[in-house]
Design a protein around this motif. Structure first.
Motif, mmCIF file in Angstrom:
data_model
loop_
_atom_site.group_PDB
_atom_site.id
_atom_site.type_symbol
_atom_site.label_atom_id
_atom_site.label_comp_id
_atom_site.label_asym_id
_atom_site.label_seq_id
_atom_site.Cartn_x
_atom_site.Cartn_y
_atom_site.Cartn_z
ATOM 1 N N TYR A 164 9.091 -4.526 -8.161
ATOM 2 C CA TYR A 164 9.204 -5.591 -6.888
ATOM 3 C C TYR A 164 7.751 -5.831 -6.518
ATOM 4 O O TYR A 164 7.369 -7.199 -6.337
ATOM 5 N N CYS A 165 6.977 -4.663 -6.127
ATOM 6 C CA CYS A 165 6.006 -4.954 -5.689
ATOM 7 C C CYS A 165 4.961 -5.641 -6.486
ATOM 8 O O CYS A 165 3.986 -6.418 -6.043
ATOM 9 N N VAL A 166 4.931 -5.431 -7.645
ATOM 10 C CA VAL A 166 4.127 -6.174 -8.816
ATOM 11 C C VAL A 166 4.255 -7.491 -8.752
ATOM 12 O O VAL A 166 3.419 -8.319 -8.619
ATOM 13 N N SER A 167 5.634 -8.011 -8.609
ATOM 14 C CA SER A 167 6.192 -9.362 -8.606
ATOM 15 C C SER A 167 5.598 -9.960 -7.433
ATOM 16 O O SER A 167 4.960 -11.150 -7.208
ATOM 17 N N SER A 192 0.790 -1.270 -0.005
ATOM 18 C CA SER A 192 -0.064 0.036 -0.002
ATOM 19 C C SER A 192 0.865 1.105 -0.029
ATOM 20 O O SER A 192 0.348 2.181 -0.671
ATOM 21 N N ILE A 193 2.190 1.408 0.653
ATOM 22 C CA ILE A 193 2.920 2.427 0.623
ATOM 23 C C ILE A 193 4.093 2.500 -0.475
ATOM 24 O O ILE A 193 4.599 3.617 -0.493
ATOM 25 N N ARG A 194 4.303 1.144 -0.980
ATOM 26 C CA ARG A 194 5.570 1.365 -1.736
ATOM 27 C C ARG A 194 4.986 1.125 -3.422
ATOM 28 O O ARG A 194 5.885 1.222 -4.160
ATOM 29 N N GLY A 223 -8.282 -6.202 -2.585
ATOM 30 C CA GLY A 223 -8.086 -4.753 -2.553
ATOM 31 C C GLY A 223 -7.009 -4.014 -3.151
ATOM 32 O O GLY A 223 -6.481 -2.806 -2.895
ATOM 33 N N PHE A 224 -6.183 -4.853 -4.007
ATOM 34 C CA PHE A 224 -5.137 -4.160 -4.762
ATOM 35 C C PHE A 224 -5.589 -4.380 -6.260
ATOM 36 O O PHE A 224 -6.078 -5.443 -6.760
ATOM 37 N N GLU A 225 -4.583 -3.528 -7.055
ATOM 38 C CA GLU A 225 -5.076 -3.774 -8.692
ATOM 39 C C GLU A 225 -3.523 -3.182 -9.233
ATOM 40 O O GLU A 225 -2.916 -2.414 -8.552
ATOM 41 N N VAL A 264 1.391 -1.146 -8.312
ATOM 42 C CA VAL A 264 0.497 -1.753 -7.546
ATOM 43 C C VAL A 264 -0.350 -0.751 -6.873
ATOM 44 O O VAL A 264 0.270 0.442 -6.163
ATOM 45 N N ARG A 265 -1.504 -0.460 -6.912
ATOM 46 C CA ARG A 265 -2.665 0.516 -6.302
ATOM 47 C C ARG A 265 -3.375 -0.019 -5.495
ATOM 48 O O ARG A 265 -4.093 -1.127 -5.833
ATOM 49 N N SER A 266 -3.598 0.474 -4.269
ATOM 50 C CA SER A 266 -4.642 -0.030 -3.278
ATOM 51 C C SER A 266 -6.158 0.577 -3.730
ATOM 52 O O SER A 266 -6.084 1.609 -4.150
ATOM 53 N N THR A 267 -7.233 -0.373 -3.663
ATOM 54 C CA THR A 267 -8.179 -0.106 -4.066
ATOM 55 C C THR A 267 -9.483 0.269 -2.887
ATOM 56 O O THR A 267 -10.563 0.400 -3.066
ATOM 57 N N CYS A 268 -8.690 0.043 -1.746
ATOM 58 C CA CYS A 268 -9.368 0.189 -0.528
ATOM 59 C C CYS A 268 -9.613 1.778 -0.180
ATOM 60 O O CYS A 268 -8.777 2.268 -0.211
ATOM 61 N N GLN A 269 -10.895 1.971 0.012
ATOM 62 C CA GLN A 269 -11.183 3.234 0.590
ATOM 63 C C GLN A 269 -10.856 3.545 1.980
ATOM 64 O O GLN A 269 -11.058 2.653 2.963
#
Length: 249
Positions: A214-217, A200-202, A232-234, A244-249
């Motif tokens: 790295y985060c995608v892998s 979520s932060i990186r 909750g990510f995409e 990678v992006r968080s989809t959580c609100q």
């Protein structure tokens, strides 16, 4: 860079024995053990088994946990991942995440780094002149490393050291010139809450391409292993690649 899932925790028969001793039942999905461990931990808090089990599927239960922000139970699920071919620079960033993680990294003091490889920075191909200079620097760095590695310590102030300690010192001298671009290998164990926090932060830092990759892998590996825990990510793609992006609100 390559990532490998080495292990994840398992649900032993102690849970079944506990349910029998308490004369309780637990209906759950046929999912991976880390998800069952998380569900079991959450249900223990309310003893919501049998007649008190309102949400019948593991997916529903974990989705509600994530929605409510009750992330502490995610700490019971752990995943060990081996990362090979990342830079020392990236590894220095990763080990800053201490809570919920454990690390074991290739040692430049105990491992012979004479054949060390360097990771070319993103965007260097677009500047051929700088790339040529960078490759020349790589060659010069390896040569300097090998020179320091082969210093004859017997004629120096370290002549009293035994063979093992002489080797340790010579490798310590040699590694002093190895850059952040040096390839390394690291094994990381983290709980699901810690992995989600990292993503979520990186995962979407625009200027840090290696961290994004790295985060995608990592996300793809964890999602494939435990889809409910890592919802909750995409993955999004832009001009710099994927992130990678968080989809959580």
């Amino acid at each position: 860079m390559k990532v490998y899932l080495i292990s994840k925790n398992t649900l032993e028969d102690g849970m079944s024995k506990f349910l029998r001793d308490r004369d309780l039942s637990w209906a759950h999905d046929n999912v991976c053990d880390p998800e069952l461990v998380v569900e079991a931990a959450g249900r223990i808090c309310y003893m919501s088994f049998g007649d008190k089990q309102h949400r019948k599927t593991t997916k529903e239960y974990i989705s509600n946990i994530l929605r409510q922000g009750h992330d502490s139970v995610l700490e019971h699920a752990s995943f060990t991942i081996l990362v090979d071919g990342l830079t020392r620079a990236l590894s220095h960033q990763l080990v800053r995440h201490r809570i919920g993680f454990a690390y074991s990294q290739l040692s430049q003091q105990y491992h012979d780094e004479s054949a060390a490889e360097f990771v070319q920075p993103h965007g260097l191909d677009e500047n051929p002149e700088l790339k040529t200079q960078w490759l020349q620097w790589c060659a010069a760095t390896r040569a300097m490393h090998d020179s320091l590695r082969s210093v004859n310590l017997k004629v120096s102030a370290f002549s009293h050291l035994n063979a093992k300690e002489q080797q340790r010192h010579s490798r310590s001298m040699a590694r002093s010139v190895l850059p952040n671009a040096t390839c390394t290998t690291i094994m990381i164990t983290g709980n699901a809450r810690a992995w989600r926090h990292l993503l979520s932060i990186r995962g979407d830092i625009e200027g840090d391409i290696e961290m994004r990759e790295y985060c995608v892998s990592i996300y793809q590996l964890l999602l494939n292993s435990s889809p409910s825990l890592f919802s909750g990510f995409e993955i999004i793609e832009d001009g710099l690649g994927r992130y990678v992006r968080s989809t959580c609100q």
